[in-house]
Enzyme design. Structure first.
Site, mmCIF file in Angstrom:
data_model
loop_
_atom_site.group_PDB
_atom_site.id
_atom_site.type_symbol
_atom_site.label_atom_id
_atom_site.label_comp_id
_atom_site.label_asym_id
_atom_site.label_seq_id
_atom_site.Cartn_x
_atom_site.Cartn_y
_atom_site.Cartn_z
ATOM 1 N N HIS A 165 -4.832 8.824 5.783
ATOM 2 C CA HIS A 165 -5.809 8.251 4.860
ATOM 3 C C HIS A 165 -6.864 7.475 5.641
ATOM 4 C CE1 HIS A 165 -3.231 8.322 0.936
ATOM 5 N NE2 HIS A 165 -3.273 9.479 1.556
ATOM 6 N N TYR B 297 -5.932 0.041 -5.085
ATOM 7 C CA TYR B 297 -5.458 -1.306 -5.372
ATOM 8 C C TYR B 297 -6.304 -1.819 -6.538
ATOM 9 C CZ TYR B 297 -2.956 -1.438 -0.873
ATOM 10 O OH TYR B 297 -2.094 -1.203 0.173
ATOM 11 N N PRO C 292 4.509 -7.197 -0.178
ATOM 12 C CA PRO C 292 4.203 -5.808 0.170
ATOM 13 C C PRO C 292 2.733 -5.403 0.013
ATOM 14 C CG PRO C 292 5.283 -5.919 -1.970
ATOM 15 C CD PRO C 292 5.294 -7.301 -1.418
ATOM 16 N N LYS D 147 2.762 -4.214 5.229
ATOM 17 C CA LYS D 147 2.931 -4.602 6.635
ATOM 18 C C LYS D 147 4.379 -4.727 7.115
ATOM 19 C CE LYS D 147 -1.286 -4.720 7.754
ATOM 20 N NZ LYS D 147 -1.708 -3.476 8.394
ATOM 21 N N TYR E 180 -5.896 -3.814 8.014
ATOM 22 C CA TYR E 180 -5.118 -2.796 7.294
ATOM 23 C C TYR E 180 -4.637 -1.696 8.244
ATOM 24 C CZ TYR E 180 -3.609 -0.281 3.116
ATOM 25 O OH TYR E 180 -2.846 0.329 2.153
HETATM 26 C C1 PHB Z 1 3.895 2.395 -0.757
HETATM 27 O O1 PHB Z 1 3.408 3.543 -0.711
HETATM 28 O O2 PHB Z 1 5.080 2.182 -1.012
HETATM 29 C C2 PHB Z 1 2.988 1.243 -0.519
HETATM 30 C C3 PHB Z 1 1.686 1.479 -0.116
HETATM 31 C C4 PHB Z 1 0.838 0.422 0.085
HETATM 32 C C5 PHB Z 1 1.275 -0.870 -0.125
HETATM 33 C C6 PHB Z 1 2.587 -1.101 -0.509
HETATM 34 C C7 PHB Z 1 3.453 -0.053 -0.709
HETATM 35 O O3 PHB Z 1 0.413 -1.898 0.040
#
Ligand code: PHB
Ligand code: APR
Length: 402
Positions: A72, A201, A293, A297, A385
């Protein structure tokens, strides 16, 4: 039994450490509480930083990752019913992240370790650490109902937040810094093609939501909920209805649904125990720190610790140089705190807080507006990120020492 480094826990921290030690010609034995099947199937996060991906290739365990990982080059921040893309390749020197489930990483690491004929003792119970402040620490445990003793030079405590390693440090040695968040995440896996090629997000008045994925056929979705949310109150219909509302846009974007195959609630916490060492015990990964989460990280931070620790053991066994071991905690903590800061920042940026004032809310919206309209601010998000540099990576250069 005797080994050079006894590793407690076969999560990302312990398994990466064992592979890195093997590369230095250092022997280790891994003691794991659960069965192989359990650790290889447990659903956890699934986003790898650029450096974590590179490391898997370097270690020769990147073959399935190359085939199944989804690269990505950006994420979307969605608020006020509109999406805003953060372009990592443009903002973070061509870097990207990769979607690949943590339990797939575990499978690759376990397979490589066992193929090399190196031991992982699954289903070990009653693990106890002894003589940590001597040169001859040892570990006692039960395996196949037999009481065993493992003598070693060092112990790596990689047994996660609820393990036995951190509590083995005598009282008064560790300082703990922590923050609980007044919410959790309800996460689902669904047999539905991801509705977006990249993660979304979403900030919404009803609470945060995240669209992620595991494959072109499987979506991973999360909703902000209460930290003690009762899952039985969440029918599949209620989950989809809530997700539709939180991801809604003005341009008619559609969230695709499919059968939900897994549901769970995760708490959110920031936690750091300092120092990450006591005598001959070195803590790595969740045993020493937890991040919420939101920035994905946890796994990557565990891998970064393992790299720094492996470099330090390498210097010790190759040249008898214990400087890097002495600096291990300080080296890790410097990066750990930056990652803590980022994970906290993403969390407070995107969630609704029960006690937030109208001022807090307007400030949050201004923060979202700023991060999506200023190149400097989006670049800050992007470089964090995709992953900050790991000191252990080039730690052998004197200039990189802290
Ligand atoms: C996930 O795909 O489980 C995931 C992705 C991004 C995040 C947290 C969890 O910020
Ligand atoms: N004895 C032996 N093994 C233990 C013990 C014990 N007493 N307690 C826990 N373990 C094992 C667990 O079963 C698990 O396999 O230690 C391992 C710890 O792994 P993780 O919890 O995954 O921790 P870590 O390797 O530090 O990785 C951190 O993984 O899921 C996450 O959120 C976490 O992303 C973060 C990352």
């Amino acid at each position: 039994m005797r080994t050079q480094v006894a590793i407690i826990g076969a999560g990302p921290a312990g398994l990466f450490l064992s592979m890195l030690l093997q590369r230095h010609g250092i022997e280790s034995v891994i003691l794991e509480l659960h069965s192989r099947g359990y650790i290889e199937e447990r659903v956890r996060a699934g986003l790898l930083e650029y450096n974590t991906v590179q490391l898997m290739h370097e270690l020769g365990i990147g073959e399935r990752l190359r085939r199944q990982g989804l690269e990505h080059g950006g994420i979307e921040l969605r608020f006020g019913g509109r999406g805003h893309r953060i372009d990592f390749r443009d903002l973070a020197a061509g870097k990207c992240v990769t979607i690949y489930a943590q339990h797939e990483v575990i499978k690759d690491l376990v397979a490589a370790r066992l193929a090399a004929g190196r031991p992982i003792l699954f289903e070990t119970t009653d693990v106890a650490l002894h003589s940590l402040d001597s040169k001859n620490p040892h570990v006692t445990f039960h395996h196949n109902d037999v009481a065993e003793r493992l003598d070693c030079d060092f112990i790596a405590g990689c047994d996660g937040f609820h393990g036995v390693s951190r509590p083995a440090v005598p009282e008064g040695v560790l300082t703990v810094y922590e923050r609980d968040y007044p919410f959790g995440w309800l996460g689902i896996l669904a047999d539905a093609p991801p509705s977006s090629p990249e993660l979304i997000y979403a900030h919404h008045d009803r609470g945060f939501a995240l669209l992620s994925m595991r494959s072109p056929e499987v979506s991973r979705l999360y909703l902000q909920c209460a930290s003690d949310e009762d899952l039985s109150l969440w029918s599949d219909d209620r989950i989809w209805s809530e997700l539709h509302q939180r991801f809604a846009t003005y341009d008619g974007w559609k969230l695709s649904e499919g059968p939900i195959t897994q549901k769970g609630v995760t708490g959110m916490r920031s936690f750091v125990a300092e120092p990450m060492q006591f005598g001959r015990l070195f803590l790595a990964g969740d045993a020493a720190h937890i991040v919420p989460p939101t920035g994905a990280k946890g796994l990557n931070l565990a891998v970064a610790d393992a790299r720094v620790l492996a470099e330090a053991f390498g210097a010790f066994y190759a040249r008898g140089d214990s400087d890097l071991l002495a600096q291990y905690s300080a080296t890790c903590l410097r990066r750990v705190w930056k990652v803590q800061r980022f994970s906290w920042w993403m969390t407070q940026l995107l969630h609704r807080f029960p006690d937030e004032s109208p001022f807090d809310h307007r400030r949050q919206l201004a923060d979202l507006d700023y991060v999506t309209s200023s190149r400097a601010a989006s670049q800050t998000l992007a470089e964090n990120y995709v992953g900050l540099p790991v000191q252990g990576h080039d730690i052998s250069h004197a200039g990189a020492r802290l």
